[in-house]
Structure formats: C-alpha cells, structure tokens
Scaffold this active site. Sequence first.
Site, PDB file in Angstrom:
ATOM      1  N   CYS A  11      46.251  40.871  35.290  1.00 21.78           N
ATOM      2  CA  CYS A  11      46.608  39.957  35.030  1.00 21.78           C
ATOM      3  C   CYS A  11      46.475  40.436  33.685  1.00 21.78           C
ATOM      4  O   CYS A  11      45.802  41.030  32.878  1.00 21.78           O
ATOM      5  CB  CYS A  11      46.038  38.292  35.674  1.00 21.78           C
ATOM      6  SG  CYS A  11      44.144  38.575  35.667  1.00 21.78           S
ATOM      7  N   CYS A  14      42.942  40.548  32.245  1.00 25.94           N
ATOM      8  CA  CYS A  14      42.315  41.361  32.803  1.00 25.94           C
ATOM      9  C   CYS A  14      42.680  42.330  31.703  1.00 25.94           C
ATOM     10  O   CYS A  14      42.372  44.024  31.065  1.00 25.94           O
ATOM     11  CB  CYS A  14      43.052  41.840  34.138  1.00 25.94           C
ATOM     12  SG  CYS A  14      42.401  40.812  34.940  1.00 25.94           S
TER      13      CYS A  14
END
Lengths: 78, 352
Positions: A11, A14
């Site tokens: 995501c 991240c």
Amino acid sequence: MKTVKVFGPGCKRCEATEALVKQVASDLGIAVEIEKVSDPKSMAMAGVMSTPAVSVDGKMVHSGGLPEAAHLKQWLLA
Amino acid sequence: MTTETHVTAPHHQRPDWLWYVGVAVVGTLGWLIYGQLIPMSEWVTSLFPVARDSHTGEAIAFFVYDVPKVLLLLTGIVFVTGVLRSWFSPEKTRAILAGKRQIWGYPLAALLGVLTPFCSCSSVPLFIGFVSAGIPLGVTFAFLIAGPMVGPVGLGLLYGLVGWQIATIYLVFGFSIATLSGFVLGRMGLERYLQDWVRDLNAGPTGDLPETQLTLVDRLRIGIEQVREIVGKVWIWVLVGIGIGAAIHGYVPEEMMLRIMGGEAWWSVPAAVTVGVPMYTNAAGVIPIVEAFLGKGAALGTTLAFMMSVIALSLPEMIILKQVLTLRLIAIFIAVVATGILATGYLFNFLL
C-alpha cells in the site's frame, strides 16, 4: 551492513515507509539492505499483524503505521 | 495527496503548545463554518441561473450543502477517532481476546473491532495473527464484521446527516449482526475451510514489540495523519455519493421511490442487499445516498439493509480475504451476514 525488512502488502504507506528508511539511512551514512515482505505467510511467520511494520537485523521494531524519522534513526544506530 | 512531504519534514521542531493552539483554532473555525452552511449553500445556489424550486435547483442546493458538510464532519470524526484509537492496537486486542473463549468473547470482539485501528489492507495479517494465537474463528469474524460495519466514521456521518435516532438504531443492529454472525459462524466448525497453509500454521513469534509511550502531541499527529490519509482517499467517493444523492433528491419522483423502496414492496429488502453487496464504496460515499432515500420516503428497513450490505460486505474485501479463506468459507460468511442484514431490514419494515 544492516538488514531492514519492511512488511506490507504494497500500500501507499508501505512505500512511504521504505522511502523513509532509505532516506534516514543515507542521512546517517549507514549501508542498509532493504527487503520488502508482502507475502501474507511470511508476515504471519514474523508475527506481523498491522502494516507497515519494520524489523532491523531480524528484530521487530515497529508496526502499524509510518514510523517516525527520529525513531528510525535510533533503531538503525542501535 | 502525497506522502513524500513526510519523508523530508523536520520532526519535533514545533513546541507542544503550538500543536494544542493549532488544533483548537482549526476546530473552532470548522465549527463556525459548520453553523453557517445553510445560508452559504443558499447563496451559492442563487448564483446558478435556475429557479430554486426546480428539479435542477433542488439538486444543486443538495450538492452544495452536502459537500462541505460531509467533508467537515468527516475530517472532524476521522481526527477524533484517530486520536482515540491511538490507545488501542491489534496486538493489545489479540492479547485481550486470546484468553476469552466464553460466550462473551463474541460481543467483546465486536466492540474491539470498532475500537481497534486496522485498514482493509491489513486484514489478512490480522486475520492470521488472531487465528494463529488460538482465537476461535467465530470470534475473529465478529471482530472483522464489526470493524467496517459500525465504524465511527459511518456512525458520525449518519448522526450528522440523518439524525441521532437512526444512528442509534444502526449502532445497535450493526453490533448485534456482527455478534450473532460471529456466533453462528463459530458454531458451524468451519476451521477445515481455511486455506491449508493457514490451518497448518503454528503461532509464530507474537511480535513482542517494545511498548512505545506516546505523548499527547504524538496522538494529535496520528489524528492528523489519519485525516490526510483517509480523507485524501475517500473524498472522491464522497463527491460521487453526494452527486447520486443530489440527483435522487432533485429528479426521482416520490411515487417511484415508494414503489421501489417503500415498505409495501416485499422484494425491496433482498433487492437492496443484492444491489448493495457488489457496490464498492464506503460509509462516506453511501450515507449521502441514504440521506436522499430517506428524504424521499424510502422505508427505513430497506434503506438500512442497503447501507449495511454496501459497508459490511464489499467484494474487493472478500477478494483480499481469499488469500486465507477458501471460496466456500467466503460464501458461507457472506450468506450468514446477508441473512442478518435481511432480517434487520424486514424487521424494521414490519415494525414501522
């Protein structure tokens, strides 16, 4: 050489975490090897429940959100 | 929205008091604007070259009133929730639930599902973390259903847009559905329908992170970070949802709404669930549509069923869970939750 693992399914947060690790490491002049872990099984084996999570040299230091630069510095220098 | 700014932003340079003052000033400003939304939206509507009481005028008025209202509410709710949730974490929740196998593990899991912060992209590691720590599958499901279903964002928007009575009804029934569905799923003994590797997984290290002590300023920053992330992600759904709501409000005749979603049409509840499940949006996008439905005289039960199926059972979420659950288990999960939603819909249409 420190090995940093960034756990997360890929995501936005991240990716931001990975970028932050790189940034902090280069600020400190430390060589790090960053490994992205996105496979749910490996995350489970490492005990990660909320992402993004970070481990340094095999030791879990953070989970559940973007870490702070100041904290990352401490973990990388420890 | 970009997260890049974070990477280079200097940390801990502003003094604490500046954070408190900043939050207080922004909060007060938002509050004052919120109080003036009706005159402001009427003024904006009057700038358009259409009659205020025409279909188009009604639709425009709905849109220009709802957009700032929903965005302000959303920002406030997400901020407060972000700060409050900083006291909870999935790790703590797992530790609490791991000791509970008794019957009240289900309502407790549902309650913690509402309080524990987790995004849908974390639901797989979270699921595995729970199951591998020995938390029963049914209790884990109660947690996973309650999180999105009775999330504070949906509740806050319902309260702001359709009133506290419906928000309370929604809270009570959403919570009950999560608890009961978890209980039913738990009694079905479904462990054999987990993906093989999940079933075989023994509890790994429990990720014993050092407990970090957060200061109040840290928690405020978590709230701001949440606003940046969540509002930055859902604003487009908000606009689309309000657009649809405005079109319904302005153009859909009341008789038609009564025929499709009124209390008399017995098939409207299952139809609402069937339409709702594949829809991919979130509370912020669907509640303005709900507001328009109710304003046009749609039955409460049908509307609740629609809203619950959109929020609690989205297909993309199920596809994420496919990594750990077999298709069969996903189908059972959807069937059980959808039955609870149908029952709620019929119950309300029958009672009111």
